[in-house]
Motif scaffolding. Structure first.
Motif, PDB file in Angstrom:
ATOM      1  N   THR A  16      10.821  58.538 -32.794  1.00  0.00           N
ATOM      2  CA  THR A  16      11.804  59.613 -32.948  1.00  0.00           C
ATOM      3  C   THR A  16      13.221  59.068 -32.839  1.00  0.00           C
ATOM      4  O   THR A  16      14.113  59.467 -33.605  1.00  0.00           O
ATOM      5  CB  THR A  16      11.582  60.691 -31.876  1.00  0.00           C
ATOM      6  N   ILE A  57      -0.028  59.352 -34.750  1.00  0.00           N
ATOM      7  CA  ILE A  57       0.458  58.924 -36.067  1.00  0.00           C
ATOM      8  C   ILE A  57      -0.498  59.276 -37.202  1.00  0.00           C
ATOM      9  O   ILE A  57      -0.065  59.399 -38.344  1.00  0.00           O
ATOM     10  CB  ILE A  57       0.755  57.410 -36.079  1.00  0.00           C
ATOM     11  N   VAL A 101      11.920  65.142 -27.064  1.00  0.00           N
ATOM     12  CA  VAL A 101      10.848  64.242 -26.638  1.00  0.00           C
ATOM     13  C   VAL A 101      11.187  63.582 -25.302  1.00  0.00           C
ATOM     14  O   VAL A 101      10.300  63.239 -24.517  1.00  0.00           O
ATOM     15  CB  VAL A 101      10.562  63.187 -27.734  1.00  0.00           C
ATOM     16  N   LEU A 133       2.889  58.970 -26.238  1.00  0.00           N
ATOM     17  CA  LEU A 133       4.198  59.623 -26.155  1.00  0.00           C
ATOM     18  C   LEU A 133       5.317  58.596 -26.211  1.00  0.00           C
ATOM     19  O   LEU A 133       6.374  58.860 -26.793  1.00  0.00           O
ATOM     20  CB  LEU A 133       4.285  60.437 -24.863  1.00  0.00           C
ATOM     21  N   GLU A 190      -5.053  55.613 -29.916  1.00  0.00           N
ATOM     22  CA  GLU A 190      -5.272  57.041 -30.127  1.00  0.00           C
ATOM     23  C   GLU A 190      -6.767  57.378 -30.125  1.00  0.00           C
ATOM     24  O   GLU A 190      -7.178  58.430 -29.629  1.00  0.00           O
ATOM     25  CB  GLU A 190      -4.626  57.472 -31.438  1.00  0.00           C
ATOM     26  N   ARG A 204       5.280  55.768 -27.877  1.00  0.00           N
ATOM     27  CA  ARG A 204       5.442  55.421 -29.291  1.00  0.00           C
ATOM     28  C   ARG A 204       6.172  56.528 -30.043  1.00  0.00           C
ATOM     29  O   ARG A 204       7.021  56.275 -30.895  1.00  0.00           O
ATOM     30  CB  ARG A 204       4.078  55.169 -29.937  1.00  0.00           C
ATOM     31  N   SER A 205       5.831  57.766 -29.727  1.00  0.00           N
ATOM     32  CA  SER A 205       6.484  58.896 -30.387  1.00  0.00           C
ATOM     33  C   SER A 205       7.973  58.931 -30.068  1.00  0.00           C
ATOM     34  O   SER A 205       8.801  59.201 -30.948  1.00  0.00           O
ATOM     35  CB  SER A 205       5.817  60.204 -29.949  1.00  0.00           C
ATOM     36  N   ASP A 239       1.932  66.096 -32.964  1.00  0.00           N
ATOM     37  CA  ASP A 239       2.867  65.299 -33.764  1.00  0.00           C
ATOM     38  C   ASP A 239       3.162  63.941 -33.152  1.00  0.00           C
ATOM     39  O   ASP A 239       3.735  63.066 -33.824  1.00  0.00           O
ATOM     40  CB  ASP A 239       4.179  66.061 -33.961  1.00  0.00           C
ATOM     41  N   ASP A 240       2.789  63.736 -31.888  1.00  0.00           N
ATOM     42  CA  ASP A 240       3.006  62.438 -31.257  1.00  0.00           C
ATOM     43  C   ASP A 240       2.014  61.392 -31.759  1.00  0.00           C
ATOM     44  O   ASP A 240       2.228  60.193 -31.555  1.00  0.00           O
ATOM     45  CB  ASP A 240       2.878  62.555 -29.732  1.00  0.00           C
TER      46      ASP A 240
END
Length: 372
Positions: free
Chosen positions: A294, A223, A330, A287, A197, A289-290, A220-221
């Motif tokens: 999720t 952490i 997502v 994304l 990130e 990871r998000s 929000d993607d």
């Protein structure tokens, strides 16, 4: 009703009593043994709907054997003997007395359809819980070559289970599941995610013209709250067509109150000055990871709903569909991200070191932006 015996050995934990559905299954099987012709009334279930191998074997024997003559069945136990023999082929330890126990504990044979519906409802809960557990396991399977595709396939399988339950138990308006079920947070590889990130933010700062190509990436993607806030600063500056460099991003962060958590401005400036590869590459990594987080969060929510036996199948369908909507959201953004740049180009960009950081003058890009 049969009770659960206590262990004889000292120091051993007592055997937990059976769940309520065990006694419901006993009542249903007793009804079918007393009146085999009620099998047609007990629809919607099969041998795998039962919670124990013995009950499944008895039900399979009842439904596979020819039904006895009503008058003959009332006079002797020949048909029951055949049921016992057939059931023992699948459950060898089944005692002969157990069929008589089933007959004795059945309150009313004519209530067989109601008992069958209860068995079907409990089976639906177990199916939903098992599908959610498989999704969690898939998210954490490090051996997968294509984790996103495999996780989405498992999410589709979970959706099919929900749809099948909805077909059998159509959801009712306002039938929300109990709200006291909370799913534990996902646990990503924090160290790797934080480092990636940081590189994403630095690369976007160095090449702000690429920010528009990753509109599918949301704060929000990311952490860390600080990283999410810095991404908001970058997208806001880009949207307003203002200069983007480490200093302007840090000033925007201060205006948004992001520096009130004792973050060292010098550390943030140094972080934003180390770009690498491309914004698209690191954005896609974030994304991914998000998406996996999720999927895990969704599966654990559904696990929690299904683990609460007070939730009816109607409530489970509503709760599961609401939870799966997060995965769908997502997933749409993931499709946009993977279609935005050809795979080969993304691989080349990912292996190429970025050029020295540059800044963008507001007037230089304004005419270009107006034509987008």
């Amino acid at each position: 009703m049969p009770h659960t015996p206590e262990p004889d050995d000292e120091g051993l934990d007592p055997v937990p009593p059976p769940h309520l559905v065990f006694y419901v299954e006993q009542a249903l099987l007793g009804a079918l043994l007393l009146d085999p012709h009620r099998v047609d009334e007990a629809s919607g279930i099969g041998p795998d709907s039962f919670s124990t191998a013995a009950h499944a074997a008895i039900y399979r024997a009842i439904t596979s054997l020819p039904r006895p003559d009503v008058a003959e069945h009332a006079k002797n136990t020949r048909w029951l003997d055949r049921v016992l023999a057939a059931a023992r082929e699948q459950a060898r330890g089944l005692p002969p007395s157990y069929l008589h126990t089933l007959v004795q504990v059945c309150p009313w044979p004519r209530h067989a359809p109601a008992y069958a519906r209860m068995v079907e409802a409990e089976h639906a809960r177990r199916r939903l819980q098992a599908a959610a557990e498989r999704l969690v396991h898939t998210v954490h399977d490090v051996s997968l070559t294509h984790p996103v595709q495999t996780v989405l396939t498992e999410a589709d399988a979970l959706t099919k289970v929900v749809d099948d339950i909805a077909h059998r138990f159509p959801p009712r308006a306002g039938a929300l599941p109990r709200a006291n079920t909370s799913a534990p947070p996902a646990t990503p590889n924090t160290v790797e995610a934080v480092e990636e990130e940081k590189i994403l933010l630095a690369t976007a700062t160095a090449y702000p013209s690429d920010i528009a190509s990753v509109r599918w990436l949301l704060p929000d993607d990311l952490i860390l709250p600080l990283h999410a806030g810095l991404w908001q600063c970058l997208t806001a500056l880009d949207r307003r067509n203002e200069p983007v460099d480490p200093v302007t991003v840090l000033w925007e962060a201060q205006q948004r109150g992001l520096m009130e958590d004792a973050s060292d401005p010098g550390d943030v400036l140094r972080m934003l000055a180390e770009p690498a590869a491309s914004v698209e590459h690191w954005g896609e990594r974030a994304l991914q990871r998000s998406l996996l987080a999720t999927a895990e969060h969704t599966a654990r929510r559904i696990e929690a709903y299904a683990g609460d036996r007070a939730n009816t199948p109607f409530q489970l369908v509503v709760g599961a569909r609401r939870a799966l909507a997060d995965v769908t959201s997502v997933r749409v953004r993931w499709r946009h991200s993977t279609k935005a740049t050809p795979p080969l180009q993304r691989r080349l960009e990912a292996t190429t070191r970025a050029r020295p950081p540059t800044t963008r003058a507001p007037l230089a890009d304004r005419s270009t932006r107006a034509t987008r």
